[in-house]
Write an enzyme that holds these catalytic residues in place. Sequence first.
Site, PDB file in Angstrom:
ATOM      1  N   ASP A   1       4.993   7.684   5.936  1.00 45.74           N
ATOM      2  CA  ASP A   1       4.742   6.112   4.747  1.00 45.74           C
ATOM      3  C   ASP A   1       5.643   7.248   3.821  1.00 45.74           C
ATOM      4  O   ASP A   1       5.617   8.290   3.865  1.00 45.74           O
ATOM      5  CB  ASP A   1       2.983   6.590   4.350  1.00 45.74           C
ATOM      6  CG  ASP A   1       3.363   6.138   2.162  1.00 45.74           C
ATOM      7  OD1 ASP A   1       3.893   4.959   2.422  1.00 45.74           O
ATOM      8  OD2 ASP A   1       2.545   6.727   1.700  1.00 45.74           O
TER       9      ASP A   1
ATOM     10  N   ASP B   1       5.814   6.874  -0.454  1.00 45.93           N
ATOM     11  CA  ASP B   1       5.988   6.839  -1.817  1.00 45.93           C
ATOM     12  C   ASP B   1       4.872   7.562  -2.444  1.00 45.93           C
ATOM     13  O   ASP B   1       3.490   7.095  -1.075  1.00 45.93           O
ATOM     14  CB  ASP B   1       5.789   5.183  -2.631  1.00 45.93           C
ATOM     15  CG  ASP B   1       6.497   4.555  -2.626  1.00 45.93           C
ATOM     16  OD1 ASP B   1       7.594   4.787  -1.904  1.00 45.93           O
ATOM     17  OD2 ASP B   1       7.019   4.290  -3.913  1.00 45.93           O
TER      18      ASP B   1
ATOM     19  N   ASP C   1       5.206   8.480  -6.394  1.00 38.25           N
ATOM     20  CA  ASP C   1       5.409   7.294  -6.537  1.00 38.25           C
ATOM     21  C   ASP C   1       6.886   6.287  -7.180  1.00 38.25           C
ATOM     22  O   ASP C   1       7.183   7.091  -7.776  1.00 38.25           O
ATOM     23  CB  ASP C   1       4.110   6.597  -6.963  1.00 38.25           C
ATOM     24  CG  ASP C   1       3.869   6.095  -7.010  1.00 38.25           C
ATOM     25  OD1 ASP C   1       4.273   4.272  -6.065  1.00 38.25           O
ATOM     26  OD2 ASP C   1       3.389   5.117  -7.607  1.00 38.25           O
TER      27      ASP C   1
ATOM     28  N   THR D   1       7.484   2.580   5.934  1.00 43.84           N
ATOM     29  CA  THR D   1       7.646   2.348   3.990  1.00 43.84           C
ATOM     30  C   THR D   1       7.005   0.692   4.196  1.00 43.84           C
ATOM     31  O   THR D   1       7.682  -0.360   4.874  1.00 43.84           O
ATOM     32  CB  THR D   1       8.463   3.178   3.530  1.00 43.84           C
ATOM     33  OG1 THR D   1       7.932   2.072   2.747  1.00 43.84           O
ATOM     34  CG2 THR D   1       9.697   2.507   4.295  1.00 43.84           C
TER      35      THR D   1
ATOM     36  N   ASP E   1       2.491  -1.948  -8.858  1.00 41.66           N
ATOM     37  CA  ASP E   1       3.163  -3.270  -8.573  1.00 41.66           C
ATOM     38  C   ASP E   1       2.238  -2.711  -7.435  1.00 41.66           C
ATOM     39  O   ASP E   1       1.092  -3.027  -6.744  1.00 41.66           O
ATOM     40  CB  ASP E   1       4.414  -3.170  -8.276  1.00 41.66           C
ATOM     41  CG  ASP E   1       5.042  -1.915  -7.133  1.00 41.66           C
ATOM     42  OD1 ASP E   1       3.637  -2.463  -6.164  1.00 41.66           O
ATOM     43  OD2 ASP E   1       5.820  -1.711  -6.899  1.00 41.66           O
TER      44      ASP E   1
ATOM     45  N   LYS F   1       1.634  -2.012   9.147  1.00 40.67           N
ATOM     46  CA  LYS F   1       1.531  -1.153   8.810  1.00 40.67           C
ATOM     47  C   LYS F   1       1.517  -0.613  10.398  1.00 40.67           C
ATOM     48  O   LYS F   1       1.883   0.535  11.930  1.00 40.67           O
ATOM     49  CB  LYS F   1       1.331   0.105   8.190  1.00 40.67           C
ATOM     50  CG  LYS F   1       2.329   0.256   7.432  1.00 40.67           C
ATOM     51  CD  LYS F   1       2.140   1.521   5.990  1.00 40.67           C
ATOM     52  CE  LYS F   1       2.644   1.757   4.958  1.00 40.67           C
ATOM     53  NZ  LYS F   1       2.614   2.810   4.717  1.00 40.67           N
TER      54      LYS F   1
ATOM     55  N   ASP G   1      -0.788   7.908   2.314  1.00 43.46           N
ATOM     56  CA  ASP G   1      -1.929   8.736   1.086  1.00 43.46           C
ATOM     57  C   ASP G   1      -2.718   7.347   0.856  1.00 43.46           C
ATOM     58  O   ASP G   1      -3.760   7.607  -0.073  1.00 43.46           O
ATOM     59  CB  ASP G   1      -1.476   8.542   0.216  1.00 43.46           C
ATOM     60  CG  ASP G   1      -0.371   7.671  -0.311  1.00 43.46           C
ATOM     61  OD1 ASP G   1       0.418   6.782   0.478  1.00 43.46           O
ATOM     62  OD2 ASP G   1      -0.481   6.921  -1.349  1.00 43.46           O
TER      63      ASP G   1
HETATM   64  P1  IMP Z   1       5.327   2.839   0.505  1.00 48.31           P
HETATM   65  O1  IMP Z   1       4.215   3.334   0.019  1.00 48.31           O
HETATM   66  O2  IMP Z   1       6.851   3.673   1.307  1.00 48.31           O
HETATM   67  O3  IMP Z   1       4.457   1.868   1.609  1.00 48.31           O
HETATM   68  O4  IMP Z   1       6.532   2.200  -0.496  1.00 48.31           O
HETATM   69  C1  IMP Z   1       5.590   1.478  -1.163  1.00 48.31           C
HETATM   70  C2  IMP Z   1       6.532   0.789  -2.273  1.00 48.31           C
HETATM   71  O5  IMP Z   1       7.074   0.445  -1.821  1.00 48.31           O
HETATM   72  C3  IMP Z   1       5.456  -0.176  -3.839  1.00 48.31           C
HETATM   73  O6  IMP Z   1       4.810   0.554  -4.193  1.00 48.31           O
HETATM   74  C4  IMP Z   1       6.792  -1.048  -3.964  1.00 48.31           C
HETATM   75  O7  IMP Z   1       6.547  -0.287  -5.235  1.00 48.31           O
HETATM   76  C5  IMP Z   1       8.332  -1.018  -3.246  1.00 48.31           C
HETATM   77  N1  IMP Z   1       8.574  -2.075  -2.777  1.00 48.31           N
HETATM   78  C6  IMP Z   1       9.897  -2.092  -2.719  1.00 48.31           C
HETATM   79  N2  IMP Z   1       9.521  -3.659  -1.720  1.00 48.31           N
HETATM   80  C7  IMP Z   1       8.580  -3.518  -1.645  1.00 48.31           C
HETATM   81  C8  IMP Z   1       8.120  -4.542  -1.107  1.00 48.31           C
HETATM   82  O8  IMP Z   1       9.332  -5.236  -0.273  1.00 48.31           O
HETATM   83  N3  IMP Z   1       7.025  -4.679   0.305  1.00 48.31           N
HETATM   84  C9  IMP Z   1       6.238  -3.534  -0.909  1.00 48.31           C
HETATM   85  N4  IMP Z   1       6.551  -3.057  -1.454  1.00 48.31           N
HETATM   86  C10 IMP Z   1       7.805  -2.978  -1.773  1.00 48.31           C
HETATM   87 MG    MG Z   2       2.528   5.540  -0.103  1.00 47.98          MG
END
Ligand code: IMP
Ligand code: MG
Length: 415
Positions: A153, A155, A161, A189, A341, A349, A373
């Site tokens: 993943d 963020d 984050d 992601t 958000d 996933k 996470d």
């Molecule tokens: P991850 O933890 O890598 O899965 O990323 C999640 C974060 O990506 C979310 O909290 C958003 O801030 C950002 N994000 C940006 N574009 C998108 C989208 O199209 N869908 C979902 N999350 C997005």
């Molecule tokens: Mg994450």
Amino acid sequence: MTTRYRVEYALKTHRRDQLIEWIKGLLAVPFVLLSQPTAVFEEGRGSVSQMAANAHKRYSEIMHDVEELINDHIAHQRKGLHDRSKLKLLVPSVGLFFTPLLLQEAFVYQDRRRYISSRRFVAPSFNDIRLILNTAQVISLVRGGPLELVTFDGDVTLYDDGGSLSDENPAVPRILDLLRKGTRIGIVTAAGYTDASKYHSRLYGLLDAVSRSDLPLELKENLIVLGGESNYLFRYSDASPARLEHVPRERWLLREMQAWREEDITGLLDVAEKALKDCIVNMRLQAQILRKERAVGIVPTGKVKLGREQLEETVLVTQKILEMSDVGRRLPFCAFNGGNDVFVDIGDKSWGVLACQRYFGGIEGSKSLHVGDQFLSAGANDFKARLACTTAWIASPAETVQLLDEIAELDELAH
Ligand code: IMP
Ligand code: MG
């Protein structure tokens, strides 16, 4: 969900991981019976080392018993009868296991680092057990090796984050080591962009390090990015300035995903957008709608920090409305709380990881690890990866680095 506090936060059932809570309950008994809290002020209560040795023995016996229950569950799974295992009766939410978990050995390993048995006032915790489960998973994967695919993943797993993967990120050299050993790497992601340069701006530390490295091109090309949960695939490319090249959907979509119809995708996003708008109005959220091709979300207006309760309420309301809708029954989706958000993405996933496995020629779930996470059962997007492969649940980018070190160390010992 970001901080350790939030991973621990457990007021409602969907906020608890039932397997972890159950193991915690089993370990609480020897903790209560064997710990010696009065030894801090009373003489003759036995030395800490004696107490620790007793507690260690009992804890590790319990972990061995749990390991056996999981083996029994796997034996039932193989016969298509996992619903009848003893573990399923004890922990009804338990799913499928891709490998056995060497819990006793993992406990010994983590006890050496965390001194769980030496503690007199703090019982084995959620985080202790989460980390023991991760270690047990790693031991199984490296012994049954080779570990063929690791998906991460973004963020909170690789960077803070909303941050990005910079040049100094300590995960970078460790991921390069995995690539060097022939392990495939996927960044799976939620961040969904159609443009390679956007991913470069989030992941440049890794992409540029791969580019500068002396890895042969075929190993460099073992790095892919799957964005928007399961919507956009990019593969590493030396030739592209963004170091990533878009891979058209027809080259990687699974058969089931090819059946997702455009009008359903639009329909689902319309329902989600309306639910999100209602939440903005009802809770007077300082947020606005962000609609994309394969996702819709709310993002704060300006530098506002949205409340955890408001974010969770928004996820749960939106998820419920989607589950009740016709289109929500036809199409997989993922509604989750991204920390500041809320997004609803098409797919999830599990499809993202399955697509990576397929892209690399059909890697099995038991040779594939997803690190993330967000593993609570509602409002969390890594949870679904459990359907596709083994997983490790981390709480910060620093824990991801520790996990990668564990993989390297235990892999060395196994070979
Ligand atoms: P991850 O933890 O890598 O899965 O990323 C999640 C974060 O990506 C979310 O909290 C958003 O801030 C950002 N994000 C940006 N574009 C998108 C989208 O199209 N869908 C979902 N999350 C997005
Ligand atoms: Mg994450």
